[in-house]
Design a protein around this motif. Sequence first.
Motif, PDB file in Angstrom:
ATOM      1  N   LEU A  28       0.823  -1.204   0.000  1.00  0.00           N
ATOM      2  CA  LEU A  28       0.000   0.000   0.000  1.00  0.00           C
ATOM      3  C   LEU A  28       0.862   1.261   0.000  1.00  0.00           C
ATOM      4  CD1 LEU A  28      -2.773  -1.103   2.510  1.00  0.00           C
ATOM      5  CD2 LEU A  28      -3.071  -0.668   0.060  1.00  0.00           C
ATOM      6  N   GLU A  29       1.956   1.216   0.721  1.00  0.00           N
ATOM      7  CA  GLU A  29       2.860   2.369   0.761  1.00  0.00           C
ATOM      8  C   GLU A  29       3.463   2.630  -0.622  1.00  0.00           C
ATOM      9  OE1 GLU A  29       5.245   5.579   1.878  1.00  0.00           O
ATOM     10  OE2 GLU A  29       3.369   4.765   2.638  1.00  0.00           O
ATOM     11  N   ARG A  30       3.838   1.580  -1.334  1.00  0.00           N
ATOM     12  CA  ARG A  30       4.378   1.756  -2.695  1.00  0.00           C
ATOM     13  C   ARG A  30       3.326   2.383  -3.615  1.00  0.00           C
ATOM     14  NH1 ARG A  30       6.707  -3.152  -1.251  1.00  0.00           N
ATOM     15  NH2 ARG A  30       5.154  -4.359  -2.419  1.00  0.00           N
ATOM     16  N   GLU A  31       2.077   1.953  -3.487  1.00  0.00           N
ATOM     17  CA  GLU A  31       0.998   2.545  -4.281  1.00  0.00           C
ATOM     18  C   GLU A  31       0.823   4.027  -3.938  1.00  0.00           C
ATOM     19  OE1 GLU A  31      -2.629   0.332  -3.727  1.00  0.00           O
ATOM     20  OE2 GLU A  31      -1.668  -1.565  -4.252  1.00  0.00           O
ATOM     21  N   LEU A  32       0.919   4.330  -2.670  1.00  0.00           N
ATOM     22  CA  LEU A  32       0.780   5.708  -2.208  1.00  0.00           C
ATOM     23  C   LEU A  32       1.918   6.569  -2.745  1.00  0.00           C
ATOM     24  CD1 LEU A  32      -0.822   7.653  -0.443  1.00  0.00           C
ATOM     25  CD2 LEU A  32       0.418   6.779   1.525  1.00  0.00           C
ATOM     26  N   GLU A  33       3.123   6.056  -2.693  1.00  0.00           N
ATOM     27  CA  GLU A  33       4.276   6.797  -3.198  1.00  0.00           C
ATOM     28  C   GLU A  33       4.148   7.036  -4.706  1.00  0.00           C
ATOM     29  OE1 GLU A  33       7.827   4.741  -1.913  1.00  0.00           O
ATOM     30  OE2 GLU A  33       7.218   4.897   0.190  1.00  0.00           O
ATOM     31  N   LEU A  34       3.654   6.059  -5.431  1.00  0.00           N
ATOM     32  CA  LEU A  34       3.474   6.210  -6.873  1.00  0.00           C
ATOM     33  C   LEU A  34       2.435   7.290  -7.173  1.00  0.00           C
ATOM     34  CD1 LEU A  34       4.092   5.286  -9.770  1.00  0.00           C
ATOM     35  CD2 LEU A  34       2.307   3.557  -9.487  1.00  0.00           C
ATOM     36  N   SER A  35       1.330   7.273  -6.450  1.00  0.00           N
ATOM     37  CA  SER A  35       0.296   8.289  -6.681  1.00  0.00           C
ATOM     38  C   SER A  35       0.815   9.681  -6.309  1.00  0.00           C
ATOM     39  CB  SER A  35      -0.990   7.957  -5.930  1.00  0.00           C
ATOM     40  OG  SER A  35      -0.795   7.981  -4.544  1.00  0.00           O
ATOM     41  N   ALA A  36       1.671   9.763  -5.281  1.00  0.00           N
ATOM     42  CA  ALA A  36       2.271  11.053  -4.912  1.00  0.00           C
ATOM     43  C   ALA A  36       3.218  11.525  -6.008  1.00  0.00           C
ATOM     44  CB  ALA A  36       3.009  10.925  -3.585  1.00  0.00           C
ATOM     45  N   ARG A  37       4.026  10.619  -6.516  1.00  0.00           N
ATOM     46  CA  ARG A  37       4.973  10.949  -7.585  1.00  0.00           C
ATOM     47  C   ARG A  37       4.235  11.445  -8.827  1.00  0.00           C
ATOM     48  NH1 ARG A  37       7.198   6.078  -8.217  1.00  0.00           N
ATOM     49  NH2 ARG A  37       8.084   6.311  -6.140  1.00  0.00           N
ATOM     50  N   ASN A  38       3.081  10.829  -9.117  1.00  0.00           N
ATOM     51  CA  ASN A  38       2.293  11.190 -10.294  1.00  0.00           C
ATOM     52  C   ASN A  38       1.327  12.350 -10.037  1.00  0.00           C
ATOM     53  OD1 ASN A  38       3.514   9.155 -11.781  1.00  0.00           O
ATOM     54  ND2 ASN A  38       1.943   7.655 -11.250  1.00  0.00           N
ATOM     55  N   LEU A  39       1.295  12.829  -8.800  1.00  0.00           N
ATOM     56  CA  LEU A  39       0.380  13.901  -8.393  1.00  0.00           C
ATOM     57  C   LEU A  39      -1.078  13.575  -8.708  1.00  0.00           C
ATOM     58  CD1 LEU A  39       2.476  17.045  -9.366  1.00  0.00           C
ATOM     59  CD2 LEU A  39       2.258  15.978  -7.117  1.00  0.00           C
ATOM     60  N   ASP A  40      -1.427  12.309  -8.552  1.00  0.00           N
ATOM     61  CA  ASP A  40      -2.796  11.839  -8.747  1.00  0.00           C
ATOM     62  C   ASP A  40      -3.500  11.924  -7.388  1.00  0.00           C
ATOM     63  OD1 ASP A  40      -5.154  10.404  -9.047  1.00  0.00           O
ATOM     64  OD2 ASP A  40      -4.232   8.849 -10.292  1.00  0.00           O
ATOM     65  N   ILE A  41      -4.131  13.058  -7.138  1.00  0.00           N
ATOM     66  CA  ILE A  41      -4.694  13.336  -5.815  1.00  0.00           C
ATOM     67  C   ILE A  41      -5.816  12.375  -5.443  1.00  0.00           C
ATOM     68  CG2 ILE A  41      -5.867  15.065  -4.384  1.00  0.00           C
ATOM     69  CD1 ILE A  41      -2.823  15.505  -4.925  1.00  0.00           C
ATOM     70  N   ASP A  42      -6.690  12.043  -6.381  1.00  0.00           N
ATOM     71  CA  ASP A  42      -7.770  11.106  -6.060  1.00  0.00           C
ATOM     72  C   ASP A  42      -7.205   9.755  -5.631  1.00  0.00           C
ATOM     73  OD1 ASP A  42      -9.872  12.888  -6.514  1.00  0.00           O
ATOM     74  OD2 ASP A  42      -9.906  12.433  -8.650  1.00  0.00           O
ATOM     75  N   GLN A  43      -6.256   9.241  -6.391  1.00  0.00           N
ATOM     76  CA  GLN A  43      -5.637   7.962  -6.035  1.00  0.00           C
ATOM     77  C   GLN A  43      -4.832   8.095  -4.744  1.00  0.00           C
ATOM     78  OE1 GLN A  43      -6.138   4.981  -7.044  1.00  0.00           O
ATOM     79  NE2 GLN A  43      -4.567   4.075  -5.772  1.00  0.00           N
ATOM     80  N   PHE A  44      -4.191   9.235  -4.577  1.00  0.00           N
ATOM     81  CA  PHE A  44      -3.396   9.477  -3.371  1.00  0.00           C
ATOM     82  C   PHE A  44      -4.267   9.413  -2.120  1.00  0.00           C
ATOM     83  CE2 PHE A  44      -1.558  12.216  -0.141  1.00  0.00           C
ATOM     84  CZ  PHE A  44      -0.232  11.796  -0.106  1.00  0.00           C
ATOM     85  N   VAL A  45      -5.408  10.080  -2.170  1.00  0.00           N
ATOM     86  CA  VAL A  45      -6.311  10.079  -1.013  1.00  0.00           C
ATOM     87  C   VAL A  45      -6.796   8.662  -0.732  1.00  0.00           C
ATOM     88  CG1 VAL A  45      -8.557  10.863  -0.143  1.00  0.00           C
ATOM     89  CG2 VAL A  45      -7.008  12.484  -1.245  1.00  0.00           C
ATOM     90  N   ARG A  46      -7.236   7.959  -1.772  1.00  0.00           N
ATOM     91  CA  ARG A  46      -7.712   6.584  -1.569  1.00  0.00           C
ATOM     92  C   ARG A  46      -6.607   5.685  -1.014  1.00  0.00           C
ATOM     93  NH1 ARG A  46     -10.376   7.855  -6.409  1.00  0.00           N
ATOM     94  NH2 ARG A  46      -8.824   6.760  -7.661  1.00  0.00           N
ATOM     95  N   ALA A  47      -5.406   5.812  -1.552  1.00  0.00           N
ATOM     96  CA  ALA A  47      -4.292   4.974  -1.092  1.00  0.00           C
ATOM     97  C   ALA A  47      -3.902   5.320   0.343  1.00  0.00           C
ATOM     98  CB  ALA A  47      -3.085   5.135  -2.027  1.00  0.00           C
ATOM     99  N   ASN A  48      -3.942   6.601   0.671  1.00  0.00           N
ATOM    100  CA  ASN A  48      -3.602   7.026   2.027  1.00  0.00           C
ATOM    101  C   ASN A  48      -4.608   6.473   3.038  1.00  0.00           C
ATOM    102  OD1 ASN A  48      -1.849   8.601   3.782  1.00  0.00           O
ATOM    103  ND2 ASN A  48      -3.620   9.926   4.075  1.00  0.00           N
ATOM    104  N   ILE A  49      -5.871   6.519   2.689  1.00  0.00           N
ATOM    105  CA  ILE A  49      -6.908   5.972   3.574  1.00  0.00           C
ATOM    106  C   ILE A  49      -6.730   4.464   3.724  1.00  0.00           C
ATOM    107  CG2 ILE A  49      -9.385   5.523   3.784  1.00  0.00           C
ATOM    108  CD1 ILE A  49      -9.792   8.318   2.437  1.00  0.00           C
ATOM    109  N   ARG A  50      -6.501   3.782   2.606  1.00  0.00           N
ATOM    110  CA  ARG A  50      -6.288   2.317   2.681  1.00  0.00           C
ATOM    111  C   ARG A  50      -5.081   1.982   3.549  1.00  0.00           C
ATOM    112  NH1 ARG A  50      -7.339   2.508  -2.914  1.00  0.00           N
ATOM    113  NH2 ARG A  50      -5.145   2.133  -3.331  1.00  0.00           N
ATOM    114  N   PHE A  51      -4.005   2.756   3.408  1.00  0.00           N
ATOM    115  CA  PHE A  51      -2.800   2.524   4.212  1.00  0.00           C
ATOM    116  C   PHE A  51      -3.118   2.678   5.700  1.00  0.00           C
ATOM    117  CE2 PHE A  51       0.852   4.153   6.548  1.00  0.00           C
ATOM    118  CZ  PHE A  51       1.826   3.200   6.263  1.00  0.00           C
ATOM    119  N   HIS A  52      -3.712   3.794   6.058  1.00  0.00           N
ATOM    120  CA  HIS A  52      -3.996   4.052   7.474  1.00  0.00           C
ATOM    121  C   HIS A  52      -4.979   3.029   8.049  1.00  0.00           C
ATOM    122  CE1 HIS A  52      -1.941   7.825   8.645  1.00  0.00           C
ATOM    123  NE2 HIS A  52      -1.829   7.959   7.332  1.00  0.00           N
ATOM    124  N   LEU A  53      -6.045   2.730   7.323  1.00  0.00           N
ATOM    125  CA  LEU A  53      -7.021   1.766   7.850  1.00  0.00           C
ATOM    126  C   LEU A  53      -6.417   0.363   7.962  1.00  0.00           C
ATOM    127  CD1 LEU A  53     -10.344   2.930   6.157  1.00  0.00           C
ATOM    128  CD2 LEU A  53      -9.551   3.358   8.495  1.00  0.00           C
TER     129      LEU A  53
END
Length: 142
Positions: A28-53
């Motif tokens: 999940l962290e790798r997915e989050l980092e990828l979305s951050a690198r790509n500045l994909d905010i929608d994916q970033f938010v979803r990945a961040n929530i999945r990581f924390h939960l």
Amino acid sequence: VRVALESLAVNLAAERITKEELRDLEKLERELELSARNLDIDQFVRANIRFHLAMYRASHSETIIEMVQNLYLRFVPTLYTACDNLKRVEGYAEAFVVNHHRDILDALAAHDSKRASHALERDLYEAVPLYDLPSQAGHIGQ
């Protein structure tokens, strides 16, 4: 309330996390980092929530998990604003996530409750100023 509850959850997770749960968090962290690198905010938010939960589910405390999930329902709209603000400085979103989440993951892998709680609290508190900046994205919750 959020910091106290999530800190308690990560504290328990550090004691109870399984190798499989840790591997899932790494993914999940790798997915989050990828979305951050790509500045994909929608994916970033979803990945961040999945990581924390996922991290809080590793506490194996149904009561805490339910409370955190209910809390997340209330603040997710404002999370879009904060995450959108991360992209204002090139490379900042990825650095912010990597620095904070890697510290949490390292503490969880070491089963170090105190360090995990401290790293999570730093993640949450250092994000607070991002909620106060006006967003340029026009997402809900502004």
